[in-house]
Motif scaffolding. Structure first.
Motif, PDB file in Angstrom:
ATOM      1  N   HIS A 165     -50.338  13.726   8.162  1.00 44.18           N
ATOM      2  CA  HIS A 165     -50.488  13.878   9.607  1.00 44.18           C
ATOM      3  C   HIS A 165     -51.425  12.817  10.186  1.00 44.18           C
ATOM      4  CE1 HIS A 165     -48.237  17.533   9.287  1.00 44.18           C
ATOM      5  NE2 HIS A 165     -49.067  17.967   8.357  1.00 44.18           N
ATOM      6  N   SER A 166     -51.938  11.949   9.354  1.00 42.59           N
ATOM      7  CA  SER A 166     -52.806  10.866   9.788  1.00 42.59           C
ATOM      8  C   SER A 166     -52.017   9.882  10.649  1.00 42.59           C
ATOM      9  CB  SER A 166     -53.377  10.150   8.569  1.00 42.59           C
ATOM     10  OG  SER A 166     -54.000   8.954   8.947  1.00 42.59           O
ATOM     11  N   PRO A 167     -52.673   9.238  11.627  1.00 42.53           N
ATOM     12  CA  PRO A 167     -51.975   8.240  12.438  1.00 42.53           C
ATOM     13  C   PRO A 167     -51.554   7.012  11.627  1.00 42.53           C
ATOM     14  CG  PRO A 167     -54.285   8.410  13.095  1.00 42.53           C
ATOM     15  CD  PRO A 167     -54.040   9.478  12.080  1.00 42.53           C
ATOM     16  N   ALA A 168     -52.086   6.852  10.427  1.00 42.00           N
ATOM     17  CA  ALA A 168     -51.714   5.724   9.581  1.00 42.00           C
ATOM     18  C   ALA A 168     -50.483   6.031   8.729  1.00 42.00           C
ATOM     19  CB  ALA A 168     -52.881   5.344   8.677  1.00 42.00           C
ATOM     20  N   TRP A 169     -50.021   7.269   8.749  1.00 33.88           N
ATOM     21  CA  TRP A 169     -48.901   7.659   7.891  1.00 33.88           C
ATOM     22  C   TRP A 169     -47.604   6.927   8.229  1.00 33.88           C
ATOM     23  CZ3 TRP A 169     -47.663   9.431   3.437  1.00 33.88           C
ATOM     24  CH2 TRP A 169     -46.382   9.903   3.202  1.00 33.88           C
TER      25      TRP A 169
ATOM     26  N   LEU B  71     -47.610  -4.011   9.637  1.00 41.38           N
ATOM     27  CA  LEU B  71     -47.744  -2.563   9.410  1.00 41.38           C
ATOM     28  C   LEU B  71     -48.991  -2.238   8.599  1.00 41.38           C
ATOM     29  CD1 LEU B  71     -43.991  -1.778   8.781  1.00 41.38           C
ATOM     30  CD2 LEU B  71     -45.379  -0.909  10.690  1.00 41.38           C
ATOM     31  N   LEU B  72     -49.305  -3.059   7.596  1.00 40.23           N
ATOM     32  CA  LEU B  72     -50.520  -2.821   6.808  1.00 40.23           C
ATOM     33  C   LEU B  72     -51.783  -3.056   7.644  1.00 40.23           C
ATOM     34  CD1 LEU B  72     -49.461  -4.353   3.380  1.00 40.23           C
ATOM     35  CD2 LEU B  72     -49.822  -1.924   3.920  1.00 40.23           C
ATOM     36  N   LEU B  73     -51.723  -4.009   8.558  1.00 45.96           N
ATOM     37  CA  LEU B  73     -52.869  -4.216   9.458  1.00 45.96           C
ATOM     38  C   LEU B  73     -53.035  -3.026  10.405  1.00 45.96           C
ATOM     39  CD1 LEU B  73     -52.490  -8.021  10.229  1.00 45.96           C
ATOM     40  CD2 LEU B  73     -54.289  -6.904   8.864  1.00 45.96           C
ATOM     41  N   ILE B  74     -51.933  -2.426  10.806  1.00 49.99           N
ATOM     42  CA  ILE B  74     -52.005  -1.203  11.629  1.00 49.99           C
ATOM     43  C   ILE B  74     -52.619  -0.070  10.818  1.00 49.99           C
ATOM     44  CG2 ILE B  74     -50.640   0.559  12.805  1.00 49.99           C
ATOM     45  CD1 ILE B  74     -48.695  -1.742  13.604  1.00 49.99           C
ATOM     46  N   VAL B  75     -52.192   0.062   9.558  1.00 46.25           N
ATOM     47  CA  VAL B  75     -52.795   1.084   8.680  1.00 46.25           C
ATOM     48  C   VAL B  75     -54.299   0.854   8.572  1.00 46.25           C
ATOM     49  CG1 VAL B  75     -52.925   1.918   6.291  1.00 46.25           C
ATOM     50  CG2 VAL B  75     -50.691   1.534   7.347  1.00 46.25           C
TER      51      VAL B  75
END
Length: 143
Positions: free
Chosen positions: A6-10, A133-137
């Motif tokens: 449920h994390s925003p990084a998921w 995407l990894l930078l967003i994570v």
């Protein structure tokens, strides 16, 4: 920050894994089913993409959002190789040799395209998207 799905990084982590998985399966399909041997530069790109599919799968399973620490370097280095390959492919970097080894397989054939796009360009786009995407994570886990 929560380390659950449920994390925003998921979502960006899952998308990065799906892209890496799709690229890996696509490379295996092209090589093993279609019988198109990769050129030397394609092999180097695969060296960085194939582990990403495994690393990001484990990270998704474990909800390990710190994966960007070790997946991001693989994605950036693979992207730089794909960028160089794309620049060679489009004759932006002038060289006396072909983009792919003259003695081995070449990516310049019409057979080495998907949806009319050359494989080096597709690899570059995939590495770039995974990197973003990894930078967003990273951003979402460091907040």
């Amino acid at each position: 920050m929560s380390t659950t799905p449920h994390s925003p990084a998921w979502t960006p982590l899952l998308l990065a894994w799906l892209l890496a998985l799709l690229a890996t399966l696509g490379a295996l399909f092209i090589g093993e089913v279609m019988g198109q041997a990769p050129c030397v530069l394609c092999w180097f790109q695969r060296i960085f993409m194939f582990p990403l599919a495994l690393i990001l799968a484990v990270a998704c399973y474990r909800a390990d959002f710190a994966v960007w620490h070790y997946a991001l370097p693989l994605s950036v280095i693979g992207g730089l190789i794909a960028l160089g390959h794309s620049l060679l492919y489009f004759d932006i970097i002038p060289q006396r040799i072909q983009p792919c080894s003259a003695s081995g397989p070449s990516c310049t054939d019409a057979n080495m395209t998907i949806l009319g796009l050359p494989l080096p360009l597709l690899a570059l786009a995939t590495f770039a998207l995974i990197t973003i995407l990894l930078l967003i994570v990273r951003r979402r886990t460091l907040q």
